[in-house]
Design a protein around this motif. Structure first.
Motif, short mmCIF file in Angstrom:
data_model
loop_
_atom_site.label_atom_id
_atom_site.label_comp_id
_atom_site.label_asym_id
_atom_site.label_seq_id
_atom_site.Cartn_x
_atom_site.Cartn_y
_atom_site.Cartn_z
N UNK A 71 52.31 23.11 -9.10
CA UNK A 71 53.50 22.53 -9.87
C UNK A 71 54.28 22.82 -8.60
N UNK A 72 54.22 23.83 -8.56
CA UNK A 72 55.58 24.44 -7.27
C UNK A 72 55.14 23.45 -5.48
N UNK A 73 54.82 22.93 -4.88
CA UNK A 73 55.26 22.17 -4.64
C UNK A 73 55.39 20.68 -5.04
N UNK A 123 60.50 24.49 -14.38
CA UNK A 123 61.53 25.46 -14.05
C UNK A 123 61.53 25.17 -12.13
N UNK A 124 60.50 24.63 -11.76
CA UNK A 124 60.94 24.59 -10.10
C UNK A 124 62.08 23.37 -10.16
N UNK A 133 60.20 32.14 -13.08
CA UNK A 133 59.94 31.41 -14.56
C UNK A 133 58.80 30.54 -14.80
N UNK A 134 58.01 29.24 -13.98
CA UNK A 134 57.25 28.82 -14.44
C UNK A 134 55.85 29.86 -14.24
N UNK A 135 56.01 30.76 -13.13
CA UNK A 135 55.00 31.94 -13.05
C UNK A 135 54.73 32.36 -14.36
N UNK A 136 56.04 32.84 -14.92
CA UNK A 136 55.64 33.26 -16.79
C UNK A 136 55.02 31.93 -17.31
N UNK A 142 49.32 39.30 -15.39
CA UNK A 142 50.92 39.11 -15.37
C UNK A 142 51.93 40.27 -14.50
N UNK A 143 52.33 41.32 -14.91
CA UNK A 143 52.73 42.28 -13.92
C UNK A 143 53.22 42.23 -12.65
N UNK A 144 51.42 42.76 -12.71
CA UNK A 144 50.74 42.48 -10.09
C UNK A 144 51.93 40.87 -10.05
N UNK A 145 51.17 39.79 -10.31
CA UNK A 145 51.25 38.84 -10.20
C UNK A 145 52.94 38.81 -9.99
N UNK A 146 53.92 38.46 -10.75
CA UNK A 146 55.43 38.43 -11.08
C UNK A 146 56.04 39.93 -10.15
N UNK A 147 55.24 40.84 -9.77
CA UNK A 147 55.66 41.61 -8.96
C UNK A 147 55.18 41.27 -7.03
N UNK A 148 54.00 41.17 -7.10
CA UNK A 148 53.78 39.95 -6.25
C UNK A 148 55.68 39.18 -5.82
N UNK A 149 55.39 38.03 -6.66
CA UNK A 149 56.25 37.18 -5.98
C UNK A 149 57.39 37.85 -5.86
N UNK A 150 57.84 38.79 -6.34
CA UNK A 150 59.25 39.38 -6.08
C UNK A 150 59.20 40.22 -4.66
#
Length: 284
Positions: free
Chosen positions: A106-108, A168-169, A217-220, A265-273
């Motif tokens: 989806x991102x690509x 969203x992407x 937003x898409x990851x959430x 979920x928090x770890x994945x969002x933190x990694x993206x940040x």
């Protein structure tokens, strides 16, 4: 005459000398205390978590914990979480085998189509009206149909994750491309850049802040849709773990699964940040 010039020079230099703190004497506003505070975690967030934990612990005094309470105490949930870690880890691996392909695709796709729609007027005129109709549709409505049409649950869940993360992407990538100033494209054209080179070397870097916003937003959405999809027909996964123990009224394990899913979920969002901070070094 020379004496008067010397006196004027001393008068002009004296304020500059007085403003500079002498060595060995601390300045009244050295900025050390704010620097120390900046290294500490946000006390508001710590206070909020402390209040929530105390409220949770306090509720155990009003709810009988000897039977099968709907809200088990922190100690009981911690024990259930520790005992369920091997099963939760297997569920995490199973969930990420669905999440990663759908989200990355989806991102690509969203970045590519969004940037092209933003710089090619004809593509934008074709995609933007369609996006206004398709993007607001909740992706959860596709879950039963995807499970019925696609041959495996893995493909159907991946498709739902893809749909949830794509829009969203795409929309943020297109917004970033449209926000690039025309003079930058004109300069690229003067330098002899082709349309592809302009897209890769000019439009894409300038659109990265918007792209990362859409990716977050898409990851959430991906985690939400993944969990919902696993409630329907998965044999493993984080959503399946919560649903399974909810069916058997094992509320300590169910709450442990919810908390564990939130942590993942928090770890994945933190990694993206973290990735965003490294990529957008010029925004700091």
């Amino acid at each position: 005459m020379s004496e008067s010039l010397a006196l004027e020079g001393e008068a002009l230099a004296s304020p500059l000398v007085d403003k500079t703190p002498r060595q060995g004497r601390s300045a009244p506003h050295s900025g050390l205390f704010p620097a120390l505070l900046s290294r500490l975690p946000a006390w508001e967030a710590v206070a909020l978590w402390a209040v929530l934990f105390l409220a949770w612990q306090g509720s155990t005094y009003f709810i009988d914990q000897s039977a099968n309470p709907l809200l088990p105490g922190p100690r009981i949930v911690a024990e259930a979480l520790w005992e369920s870690l091997p099963e939760l880890w297997k569920g995490t691996v199973s969930s990420f085998f669905i999440l990663a392909p759908g989200y990355l695709l989806a991102v690509a796709t969203g970045i590519a189509l969004g940037l092209v729609a933003g710089i090619v007027p004809g593509v934008g005129r074709g995609l933007f009206p369609f996006a206004k109709v398709a993007a607001p549709i909740p992706p959860t409505v596709y879950i039963p149909y995807a499970i019925a049409v696609l041959p495996t649950f893995h493909l159907s869940a991946t498709f739902v994750v893809f749909i949830g993360a794509f829009w969203p992407v795409f929309q943020n990538s297109a917004a970033g491309a449209l926000a690039v100033e025309g003079r930058h494209r004109d300069n690229a054209r003067v330098l002899g850049f082709s349309r592809l080179e302009t897209l890769v070397k000019v439009v894409f870097p300038a659109s990265l802040p918007h792209i990362f916003s859409g990716a977050a937003v898409g990851l959430g959405f991906s985690f939400i849709l993944l969990t919902v999809a696993e409630l329907f027909g998965a044999n493993a996964g984080l959503g399946r773990f919560v649903q399974y123990y909810a069916d058997f009224a094992d509320y300590p394990r169910m709450v442990a699964g919810i908390l564990y899913t939130g942590l993942v979920t928090w770890l994945a969002m933190t990694g993206l940040d973290k990735l965003r901070h490294k990529a957008l070094f010029w925004v700091r």
